[in-house]
Motif scaffolding. Structure first.
Motif, PDB file in Angstrom:
ATOM      1  N   TRP A 104       0.866  -1.256   0.185  1.00  0.00           N
ATOM      2  CA  TRP A 104      -0.117  -0.113   0.021  1.00  0.00           C
ATOM      3  C   TRP A 104       0.856   1.275  -0.122  1.00  0.00           C
ATOM      4  O   TRP A 104       2.069   1.186   0.527  1.00  0.00           O
ATOM      5  N   ALA A 105       0.147   2.172  -0.413  1.00  0.00           N
ATOM      6  CA  ALA A 105       0.791   3.839  -0.375  1.00  0.00           C
ATOM      7  C   ALA A 105      -0.304   4.738   0.020  1.00  0.00           C
ATOM      8  O   ALA A 105      -1.366   4.729  -0.641  1.00  0.00           O
ATOM      9  N   TRP A 106       0.075   5.736   0.848  1.00  0.00           N
ATOM     10  CA  TRP A 106      -0.792   6.702   1.331  1.00  0.00           C
ATOM     11  C   TRP A 106      -1.261   7.512   0.195  1.00  0.00           C
ATOM     12  O   TRP A 106      -0.499   8.048  -0.544  1.00  0.00           O
ATOM     13  N   LEU A 107      -2.589   7.944   0.150  1.00  0.00           N
ATOM     14  CA  LEU A 107      -3.057   9.014  -0.819  1.00  0.00           C
ATOM     15  C   LEU A 107      -3.566  10.099   0.116  1.00  0.00           C
ATOM     16  O   LEU A 107      -3.291   9.908   1.322  1.00  0.00           O
ATOM     17  N   GLY A 108      -4.133  11.418  -0.370  1.00  0.00           N
ATOM     18  CA  GLY A 108      -4.405  12.351   0.397  1.00  0.00           C
ATOM     19  C   GLY A 108      -5.684  12.492   0.886  1.00  0.00           C
ATOM     20  O   GLY A 108      -6.286  13.438   1.442  1.00  0.00           O
ATOM     21  N   LEU A 109      -6.281  11.428   0.927  1.00  0.00           N
ATOM     22  CA  LEU A 109      -7.817  11.092   1.334  1.00  0.00           C
ATOM     23  C   LEU A 109      -7.772  10.501   2.791  1.00  0.00           C
ATOM     24  O   LEU A 109      -7.347   9.389   3.164  1.00  0.00           O
ATOM     25  N   ARG A 110      -8.756  10.985   3.567  1.00  0.00           N
ATOM     26  CA  ARG A 110      -8.758  10.643   4.923  1.00  0.00           C
ATOM     27  C   ARG A 110     -10.295  10.686   5.539  1.00  0.00           C
ATOM     28  O   ARG A 110     -10.889  11.721   5.091  1.00  0.00           O
ATOM     29  N   ASP A 111     -10.697   9.951   6.217  1.00  0.00           N
ATOM     30  CA  ASP A 111     -11.902   9.862   7.125  1.00  0.00           C
ATOM     31  C   ASP A 111     -11.766  10.915   8.380  1.00  0.00           C
ATOM     32  O   ASP A 111     -10.734  11.534   8.583  1.00  0.00           O
ATOM     33  N   GLY A 112     -12.764  11.170   9.148  1.00  0.00           N
ATOM     34  CA  GLY A 112     -12.683  11.867  10.545  1.00  0.00           C
ATOM     35  C   GLY A 112     -11.730  11.351  11.575  1.00  0.00           C
ATOM     36  O   GLY A 112     -11.294   9.996  11.367  1.00  0.00           O
TER      37      GLY A 112
ATOM     38  N   LYS B 258     -11.431  -0.648  -3.686  1.00  0.00           N
ATOM     39  CA  LYS B 258     -11.214  -2.203  -3.853  1.00  0.00           C
ATOM     40  C   LYS B 258     -12.441  -2.819  -3.306  1.00  0.00           C
ATOM     41  O   LYS B 258     -12.774  -2.603  -1.970  1.00  0.00           O
ATOM     42  N   THR B 259     -13.119  -3.716  -3.815  1.00  0.00           N
ATOM     43  CA  THR B 259     -14.513  -4.194  -3.498  1.00  0.00           C
ATOM     44  C   THR B 259     -14.143  -5.603  -2.645  1.00  0.00           C
ATOM     45  O   THR B 259     -13.102  -6.289  -2.866  1.00  0.00           O
ATOM     46  N   MET B 260     -14.728  -5.834  -1.738  1.00  0.00           N
ATOM     47  CA  MET B 260     -14.697  -6.931  -0.859  1.00  0.00           C
ATOM     48  C   MET B 260     -13.382  -7.212  -0.175  1.00  0.00           C
ATOM     49  O   MET B 260     -13.017  -8.415   0.036  1.00  0.00           O
ATOM     50  N   SER B 261     -12.768  -6.080  -0.021  1.00  0.00           N
ATOM     51  CA  SER B 261     -11.284  -6.525   0.712  1.00  0.00           C
ATOM     52  C   SER B 261     -11.001  -5.365   1.685  1.00  0.00           C
ATOM     53  O   SER B 261      -9.913  -5.021   1.884  1.00  0.00           O
ATOM     54  N   LEU B 262     -12.075  -4.683   1.965  1.00  0.00           N
ATOM     55  CA  LEU B 262     -11.816  -3.471   3.292  1.00  0.00           C
ATOM     56  C   LEU B 262     -11.437  -4.024   4.382  1.00  0.00           C
ATOM     57  O   LEU B 262     -11.971  -4.942   4.954  1.00  0.00           O
ATOM     58  N   VAL B 263     -10.650  -3.178   5.012  1.00  0.00           N
ATOM     59  CA  VAL B 263     -10.148  -3.647   6.399  1.00  0.00           C
ATOM     60  C   VAL B 263     -10.770  -2.658   7.453  1.00  0.00           C
ATOM     61  O   VAL B 263     -11.048  -1.559   7.374  1.00  0.00           O
ATOM     62  N   ASN B 264     -11.266  -3.357   8.338  1.00  0.00           N
ATOM     63  CA  ASN B 264     -11.956  -2.793   9.596  1.00  0.00           C
ATOM     64  C   ASN B 264     -10.970  -2.977  10.902  1.00  0.00           C
ATOM     65  O   ASN B 264     -10.174  -4.054  10.858  1.00  0.00           O
ATOM     66  N   PHE B 265     -11.068  -1.733  11.355  1.00  0.00           N
ATOM     67  CA  PHE B 265     -10.179  -1.890  12.560  1.00  0.00           C
ATOM     68  C   PHE B 265     -10.755  -0.926  13.546  1.00  0.00           C
ATOM     69  O   PHE B 265     -11.493  -0.167  13.362  1.00  0.00           O
ATOM     70  N   ILE B 266     -10.078  -0.765  14.844  1.00  0.00           N
ATOM     71  CA  ILE B 266     -10.254   0.207  15.963  1.00  0.00           C
ATOM     72  C   ILE B 266      -8.871   0.948  16.157  1.00  0.00           C
ATOM     73  O   ILE B 266      -8.103   0.389  16.601  1.00  0.00           O
ATOM     74  N   GLY B 267      -9.119   2.141  15.615  1.00  0.00           N
ATOM     75  CA  GLY B 267      -7.966   3.105  15.759  1.00  0.00           C
ATOM     76  C   GLY B 267      -8.328   4.523  15.651  1.00  0.00           C
ATOM     77  O   GLY B 267      -9.506   5.002  15.966  1.00  0.00           O
TER      78      GLY B 267
ATOM     79  N   GLY C  98      -8.728   6.939  13.605  1.00  0.00           N
ATOM     80  CA  GLY C  98      -9.061   7.430  12.090  1.00  0.00           C
ATOM     81  C   GLY C  98      -8.720   6.571  11.128  1.00  0.00           C
ATOM     82  O   GLY C  98      -7.794   5.698  11.454  1.00  0.00           O
ATOM     83  N   SER C  99      -9.001   6.816  10.068  1.00  0.00           N
ATOM     84  CA  SER C  99      -8.714   5.984   8.657  1.00  0.00           C
ATOM     85  C   SER C  99      -8.351   6.827   7.611  1.00  0.00           C
ATOM     86  O   SER C  99      -8.821   7.942   7.354  1.00  0.00           O
ATOM     87  N   CYS C 100      -7.174   6.178   6.671  1.00  0.00           N
ATOM     88  CA  CYS C 100      -6.769   7.102   5.781  1.00  0.00           C
ATOM     89  C   CYS C 100      -6.642   6.050   4.738  1.00  0.00           C
ATOM     90  O   CYS C 100      -6.355   4.968   4.921  1.00  0.00           O
TER      91      CYS C 100
ATOM     92  N   GLU D  62      -5.963   0.049  -6.703  1.00  0.00           N
ATOM     93  CA  GLU D  62      -7.294  -0.029  -6.068  1.00  0.00           C
ATOM     94  C   GLU D  62      -7.108   0.481  -4.558  1.00  0.00           C
ATOM     95  O   GLU D  62      -5.801   0.460  -4.093  1.00  0.00           O
ATOM     96  N   TRP D  63      -8.019   0.831  -4.085  1.00  0.00           N
ATOM     97  CA  TRP D  63      -7.979   1.783  -2.748  1.00  0.00           C
ATOM     98  C   TRP D  63      -8.537   0.823  -1.867  1.00  0.00           C
ATOM     99  O   TRP D  63      -9.699  -0.033  -1.928  1.00  0.00           O
ATOM    100  N   SER D  64      -7.951   0.945  -0.400  1.00  0.00           N
ATOM    101  CA  SER D  64      -8.776   0.781   0.758  1.00  0.00           C
ATOM    102  C   SER D  64      -8.382   1.535   1.893  1.00  0.00           C
ATOM    103  O   SER D  64      -8.071   2.826   1.494  1.00  0.00           O
ATOM    104  N   TYR D  65      -8.506   1.271   3.230  1.00  0.00           N
ATOM    105  CA  TYR D  65      -8.070   2.214   4.025  1.00  0.00           C
ATOM    106  C   TYR D  65      -7.394   1.433   5.161  1.00  0.00           C
ATOM    107  O   TYR D  65      -7.923   0.605   5.336  1.00  0.00           O
ATOM    108  N   LEU D  66      -6.648   2.216   5.864  1.00  0.00           N
ATOM    109  CA  LEU D  66      -5.835   1.615   7.208  1.00  0.00           C
ATOM    110  C   LEU D  66      -5.508   2.728   8.329  1.00  0.00           C
ATOM    111  O   LEU D  66      -5.984   3.884   8.021  1.00  0.00           O
ATOM    112  N   PRO D  67      -5.264   2.127   9.392  1.00  0.00           N
ATOM    113  CA  PRO D  67      -4.943   3.326  10.569  1.00  0.00           C
ATOM    114  C   PRO D  67      -4.002   4.276   9.950  1.00  0.00           C
ATOM    115  O   PRO D  67      -3.102   3.871   9.680  1.00  0.00           O
ATOM    116  N   CYS D  68      -4.403   5.670  10.257  1.00  0.00           N
ATOM    117  CA  CYS D  68      -3.543   6.779   9.978  1.00  0.00           C
ATOM    118  C   CYS D  68      -2.223   6.790  10.377  1.00  0.00           C
ATOM    119  O   CYS D  68      -1.205   7.213   9.855  1.00  0.00           O
TER     120      CYS D  68
END
Length: 305
Positions: free
Chosen positions: A68-76, A217-226, A228-230, A238-244
């Motif tokens: 993976w590599a970070w993009l400039g998109l992030r959640d709350g 990316k469909t059907m391969s998203l990562v859920n976590f407790i942390g 925020g997510s980026c 393909e995009w997914s999200y991970l702990p920032c």
């Protein structure tokens, strides 16, 4: 008597329209957390990468050293802070959110909440069509009266309907209000649930661009407790999200800046010599330009002798 003046407006913008310089992307193979990557990109380039279209993605040529590599998109910044009521744009005052176990489950496309007769909440896509519950503001000991609407609408269309005929989509702050919602139903609710007014705030780009393009990316998203997510991208774009706070390489963008001078003749009843009036005009122009183009502009008046 109105004022008439000829003003010169300076545009400093990262222009991405046809005929203007495009973004150039740079893969940086230095593992950093998202915030450090953002600082690096702003120091050495323009910012973390924003993508406006699939064509933008294809311009990135990189040998990914990690998955993976970070993009400039992030959640709350905090998962609990991203869920807000449509009527106020604010989070719950009581913190009451009776999620079903395992919910919310998808922080990318499931950004609107549906409720079932059990009173449990699920996150789901906003563009699905479902029945919904509005409320009208009463005040006093019963501040809200609920109205179950048996019309299939997307979440956004349901919100507009509620605002036209009542106050807004349902706000629910406690178990008593759950019971009142269920009591408002004259027929059994749909087995697929119904919309209430809770939604997740949108993902935002680091450079504050208004691009709505997503390539999850469909059907391969990562859920976590942390904290925020980026968003991240892999070698297939393909995009997914991970702990920032995780450390990955990242993608920066370099956007040539261009200065344009626009001559405007303004006729108005307002006093154009008033700095507050000029500032308000700039604010309105900037908002209109950004909403129409998705491009960030820096505007200022050029005062002529």
């Amino acid at each position: 008597m109105g004022f008439c003046a000829t003003l010169f407006l300076l545009f400093f913008g990262c222009f991405l329209c046809s005929g203007f310089p495009l973004r150039h992307y740079h893969y940086v193979p230095l593992p950093m957390n998202w915030a450090s990557a953002q600082s690096y990109c702003r120091e050495h380039y323009s910012d973390l990468a924003t993508f406006m279209s699939a064509a933008d993605i294809q311009t990135l040529n990189a040998d990914f050293l990690y998955q993976w590599a970070w993009l400039g998109l992030r959640d709350g910044p905090e998962p609990s802070d991203t869920w807000r009521w449509s009527s106020t744009g604010e989070t719950s005052r009581t913190g009451y959110q009776p999620w079903r176990n395992g919910q919310p489950s998808d922080r990318t496309v499931e950004n609107c909440v549906r409720m079932y007769r059990s009173g449990q909440w699920y996150d789901g896509p906003c563009n699905e069509e479902r029945y919904f519950v509005c409320y009208s503001a009463e005040g006093g000991h019963h501040p809200r009266t609920y109205h179950y609407i048996e019309l299939s609408r997307t979440w956004y269309a349901a919100m507009e309907y509620c605002r036209d005929y009542y106050t807004d989509l349902a706000v629910i702050e406690n178990q008593e209000e759950i019971s009142e919602v269920i009591s408002s139903m004259t027929t059994p609710p749909s087995s697929s649930g119904f919309f209430i007014g809770l939604y997740r705030g949108p993902w935002t780009w680091s450079d504050m661009s208004q691009s709505s393009f997503r390539n999850w990316k469909t059907m391969s998203l990562v859920n976590f407790i942390g904290n925020g997510s980026c968003a991240v991208e892999n070698h297939l774009h393909e995009w997914s999200y991970l702990p920032c706070e995780d450390k990955y390489p990242f993608i920066c963008q370099e956007v040539p800046r261009q200065k344009t001078v626009l001559r405007m003749k303004v006729e108005t009843e307002a006093d154009l010599t008033d700095p507050a009036v000029n500032a308000q005009i700039l604010q309105q122009l900037n908002a209109a330009l950004t909403s129409q183009t998705g491009i960030n502009f820096t505007l200022r008046w050029k005062v002529q002798p």
